[in-house]
Design a protein around this motif. Structure first.
Motif, PDB file in Angstrom:
ATOM      1  N   ASN A 194     -16.576  -8.409   9.778  1.00 15.90           N
ATOM      2  CA  ASN A 194     -16.744  -6.956   9.817  1.00 15.90           C
ATOM      3  C   ASN A 194     -15.581  -6.240   9.123  1.00 15.90           C
ATOM      4  O   ASN A 194     -15.062  -5.229   9.628  1.00 15.90           O
ATOM      5  CB  ASN A 194     -16.850  -6.486  11.272  1.00 15.90           C
ATOM      6  CG  ASN A 194     -18.100  -5.663  11.538  1.00 15.90           C
ATOM      7  OD1 ASN A 194     -19.019  -5.600  10.733  1.00 15.90           O
ATOM      8  ND2 ASN A 194     -18.130  -5.032  12.692  1.00 15.90           N
ATOM      9  N   THR A 195     -15.184  -6.771   7.985  1.00 12.18           N
ATOM     10  CA  THR A 195     -13.991  -6.285   7.303  1.00 12.18           C
ATOM     11  C   THR A 195     -14.250  -6.158   5.800  1.00 12.18           C
ATOM     12  O   THR A 195     -14.952  -6.975   5.216  1.00 12.18           O
ATOM     13  CB  THR A 195     -12.807  -7.236   7.539  1.00 12.18           C
ATOM     14  OG1 THR A 195     -12.562  -7.336   8.949  1.00 12.18           O
ATOM     15  CG2 THR A 195     -11.551  -6.732   6.860  1.00 12.18           C
ATOM     16  N   MET A 196     -13.655  -5.123   5.215  1.00 17.42           N
ATOM     17  CA  MET A 196     -13.713  -4.918   3.768  1.00 17.42           C
ATOM     18  C   MET A 196     -12.293  -5.041   3.224  1.00 17.42           C
ATOM     19  O   MET A 196     -11.321  -4.727   3.927  1.00 17.42           O
ATOM     20  CB  MET A 196     -14.279  -3.530   3.462  1.00 17.42           C
ATOM     21  CG  MET A 196     -14.272  -3.161   1.987  1.00 17.42           C
ATOM     22  SD  MET A 196     -14.950  -1.541   1.633  1.00 17.42           S
ATOM     23  CE  MET A 196     -13.799  -0.469   2.476  1.00 17.42           C
ATOM     24  N   TYR A 197     -12.189  -5.462   1.970  1.00 17.46           N
ATOM     25  CA  TYR A 197     -10.884  -5.651   1.347  1.00 17.46           C
ATOM     26  C   TYR A 197     -10.826  -4.934  -0.003  1.00 17.46           C
ATOM     27  O   TYR A 197     -11.848  -4.706  -0.646  1.00 17.46           O
ATOM     28  CB  TYR A 197     -10.605  -7.137   1.122  1.00 17.46           C
ATOM     29  CG  TYR A 197     -10.715  -7.967   2.369  1.00 17.46           C
ATOM     30  CD1 TYR A 197     -11.889  -8.649   2.686  1.00 17.46           C
ATOM     31  CD2 TYR A 197      -9.647  -8.074   3.248  1.00 17.46           C
ATOM     32  CE1 TYR A 197     -12.005  -9.402   3.824  1.00 17.46           C
ATOM     33  CE2 TYR A 197      -9.746  -8.836   4.407  1.00 17.46           C
ATOM     34  CZ  TYR A 197     -10.926  -9.498   4.685  1.00 17.46           C
ATOM     35  OH  TYR A 197     -11.026 -10.248   5.832  1.00 17.46           O
ATOM     36  N   LEU A 198      -9.610  -4.622  -0.413  1.00 18.68           N
ATOM     37  CA  LEU A 198      -9.380  -4.114  -1.761  1.00 18.68           C
ATOM     38  C   LEU A 198      -8.159  -4.829  -2.318  1.00 18.68           C
ATOM     39  O   LEU A 198      -7.030  -4.575  -1.868  1.00 18.68           O
ATOM     40  CB  LEU A 198      -9.157  -2.602  -1.767  1.00 18.68           C
ATOM     41  CG  LEU A 198      -9.037  -1.980  -3.163  1.00 18.68           C
ATOM     42  CD1 LEU A 198     -10.379  -2.062  -3.905  1.00 18.68           C
ATOM     43  CD2 LEU A 198      -8.581  -0.519  -3.068  1.00 18.68           C
ATOM     44  N   GLN A 199      -8.397  -5.735  -3.249  1.00 23.39           N
ATOM     45  CA  GLN A 199      -7.300  -6.416  -3.923  1.00 23.39           C
ATOM     46  C   GLN A 199      -6.871  -5.559  -5.101  1.00 23.39           C
ATOM     47  O   GLN A 199      -7.674  -5.262  -5.990  1.00 23.39           O
ATOM     48  CB  GLN A 199      -7.751  -7.798  -4.415  1.00 23.39           C
ATOM     49  CG  GLN A 199      -6.694  -8.556  -5.178  1.00 23.39           C
ATOM     50  CD  GLN A 199      -5.508  -8.943  -4.306  1.00 23.39           C
ATOM     51  OE1 GLN A 199      -5.668  -9.401  -3.186  1.00 23.39           O
ATOM     52  NE2 GLN A 199      -4.304  -8.755  -4.832  1.00 23.39           N
ATOM     53  N   MET A 200      -5.617  -5.163  -5.095  1.00 15.81           N
ATOM     54  CA  MET A 200      -5.092  -4.272  -6.133  1.00 15.81           C
ATOM     55  C   MET A 200      -4.034  -5.010  -6.937  1.00 15.81           C
ATOM     56  O   MET A 200      -2.985  -5.385  -6.392  1.00 15.81           O
ATOM     57  CB  MET A 200      -4.505  -3.011  -5.495  1.00 15.81           C
ATOM     58  CG  MET A 200      -5.482  -2.279  -4.583  1.00 15.81           C
ATOM     59  SD  MET A 200      -4.848  -0.698  -3.990  1.00 15.81           S
ATOM     60  CE  MET A 200      -3.451  -1.262  -3.025  1.00 15.81           C
ATOM     61  N   ASN A 201      -4.306  -5.223  -8.201  1.00 16.96           N
ATOM     62  CA  ASN A 201      -3.378  -5.913  -9.094  1.00 16.96           C
ATOM     63  C   ASN A 201      -2.895  -4.974 -10.186  1.00 16.96           C
ATOM     64  O   ASN A 201      -3.499  -3.931 -10.441  1.00 16.96           O
ATOM     65  CB  ASN A 201      -4.074  -7.118  -9.727  1.00 16.96           C
ATOM     66  CG  ASN A 201      -4.510  -8.156  -8.704  1.00 16.96           C
ATOM     67  OD1 ASN A 201      -3.862  -8.339  -7.674  1.00 16.96           O
ATOM     68  ND2 ASN A 201      -5.605  -8.830  -8.990  1.00 16.96           N
ATOM     69  N   ARG A 202      -1.814  -5.358 -10.818  1.00  9.65           N
ATOM     70  CA  ARG A 202      -1.243  -4.574 -11.931  1.00  9.65           C
ATOM     71  C   ARG A 202      -1.121  -3.103 -11.533  1.00  9.65           C
ATOM     72  O   ARG A 202      -1.559  -2.206 -12.264  1.00  9.65           O
ATOM     73  CB  ARG A 202      -2.075  -4.746 -13.192  1.00  9.65           C
ATOM     74  CG  ARG A 202      -2.223  -6.196 -13.619  1.00  9.65           C
ATOM     75  CD  ARG A 202      -2.644  -6.354 -15.065  1.00  9.65           C
ATOM     76  NE  ARG A 202      -3.819  -5.615 -15.426  1.00  9.65           N
ATOM     77  CZ  ARG A 202      -5.058  -6.043 -15.240  1.00  9.65           C
ATOM     78  NH1 ARG A 202      -5.266  -7.206 -14.659  1.00  9.65           N
ATOM     79  NH2 ARG A 202      -6.084  -5.317 -15.635  1.00  9.65           N
ATOM     80  N   LEU A 203      -0.531  -2.883 -10.397  1.00 10.45           N
ATOM     81  CA  LEU A 203      -0.418  -1.523  -9.875  1.00 10.45           C
ATOM     82  C   LEU A 203       0.459  -0.657 -10.762  1.00 10.45           C
ATOM     83  O   LEU A 203       1.427  -1.131 -11.376  1.00 10.45           O
ATOM     84  CB  LEU A 203       0.137  -1.553  -8.449  1.00 10.45           C
ATOM     85  CG  LEU A 203      -0.897  -1.953  -7.392  1.00 10.45           C
ATOM     86  CD1 LEU A 203      -0.210  -2.420  -6.116  1.00 10.45           C
ATOM     87  CD2 LEU A 203      -1.826  -0.791  -7.089  1.00 10.45           C
ATOM     88  N   LYS A 204       0.102   0.619 -10.799  1.00  7.75           N
ATOM     89  CA  LYS A 204       0.806   1.606 -11.617  1.00  7.75           C
ATOM     90  C   LYS A 204       1.325   2.712 -10.708  1.00  7.75           C
ATOM     91  O   LYS A 204       0.768   2.947  -9.627  1.00  7.75           O
ATOM     92  CB  LYS A 204      -0.152   2.212 -12.642  1.00  7.75           C
ATOM     93  CG  LYS A 204      -0.824   1.211 -13.556  1.00  7.75           C
ATOM     94  CD  LYS A 204      -1.825   1.904 -14.462  1.00  7.75           C
ATOM     95  CE  LYS A 204      -2.523   0.911 -15.383  1.00  7.75           C
ATOM     96  NZ  LYS A 204      -3.508   1.596 -16.268  1.00  7.75           N
ATOM     97  N   PRO A 205       2.364   3.428 -11.122  1.00  7.47           N
ATOM     98  CA  PRO A 205       2.860   4.544 -10.303  1.00  7.47           C
ATOM     99  C   PRO A 205       1.767   5.559  -9.976  1.00  7.47           C
ATOM    100  O   PRO A 205       1.780   6.148  -8.887  1.00  7.47           O
ATOM    101  CB  PRO A 205       3.944   5.150 -11.194  1.00  7.47           C
ATOM    102  CG  PRO A 205       4.458   3.995 -11.989  1.00  7.47           C
ATOM    103  CD  PRO A 205       3.237   3.163 -12.276  1.00  7.47           C
ATOM    104  N   GLU A 206       0.823   5.744 -10.863  1.00  6.07           N
ATOM    105  CA  GLU A 206      -0.255   6.708 -10.613  1.00  6.07           C
ATOM    106  C   GLU A 206      -1.249   6.226  -9.566  1.00  6.07           C
ATOM    107  O   GLU A 206      -2.152   6.980  -9.167  1.00  6.07           O
ATOM    108  CB  GLU A 206      -0.991   7.063 -11.907  1.00  6.07           C
ATOM    109  CG  GLU A 206      -1.437   5.874 -12.729  1.00  6.07           C
ATOM    110  CD  GLU A 206      -0.461   5.538 -13.852  1.00  6.07           C
ATOM    111  OE1 GLU A 206       0.773   5.542 -13.591  1.00  6.07           O
ATOM    112  OE2 GLU A 206      -0.940   5.257 -14.966  1.00  6.07           O
TER     113      GLU A 206
END
Length: 123
Positions: free
Chosen positions: A76-88
Motif C-alpha cells: 500500500n505504498t507509492m515511491y518516487l525515485q529522484m535522480n540527477r537532482l537539480k536546485p530547481e
C-alpha cells in the motif's frame, strides 16, 4: 485514507533521493496516485502519476527521464525515485490518491493528500 510521505532531505545537485508514500486506514486499491510539489513562493505543480494497478505512468516535462514513480500494492505504498537532482527540484513534495484508476495530472482529481516532505537540493 491517510497518506504519509517520507524520504525527503538535503542533497547536492546530481544526487538522488527516494520518496515514499504509505497509506493507512484503507486500501489504495482502484486508485491512481500522484506526486506534486510546491516550491517557496510558487503554486503547487504536478510531478508524476501512476495508474491502478501501476501499468501506466506520466511525468511533468521538467522531471521526465530523471524521476521514476512506482507502487507496491501489497505494501500500500507509492515511491518516487529522484535522480540527477537539480536546485530547481527544491520543494515540498506531496503525495495524493485519486478518485479513479486512470493517470491524471489534475489536482482536483485527487481527494486524499499527504502532509508533504521537504526536498532541498544545493548547487
Amino acid at each position: 485514507v491517510q497518506l504519509q510521505a517520507s524520504g525527503g532531505g538535503s542533497v547536492q545537485a546530481g544526487g538522488s533521493l527516494r520518496l515514499s508514500c504509505a497509506a493507512s486506514g484503507d486500501t489504495l486499491r482502484g486508485r491512481a496516485m500522484g506526486w506534486f510539489r510546491q516550491a517557496p513562493g510558487k503554486e503547487r505543480e504536478f510531478v508524476s502519476t501512476i495508474s491502478w494497478p501501476g501499468r501506466n505512468t506520466h511525468y511533468a516535462g521538467s522531471v521526465k527521464g530523471r524521476f521514476t514513480v512506482s507502487r507496491d500494492n501489497v505494501k500500500n505504498t507509492m515511491y518516487l525515485q529522484m535522480n540527477r537532482l537539480k536546485p530547481e527540484d527544491t520543494a515540498v513534495y506531496y503525495c495524493a490518491a485519486s478518485t479513479g484508476q486512470l493517470i491524471t495530472s489534475t489536482t482536483s482529481s485527487y481527494i486524499y493528500w499527504g502532509q508533504g516532505t521537504l526536498v532541498t537540493v544545493s548547487s
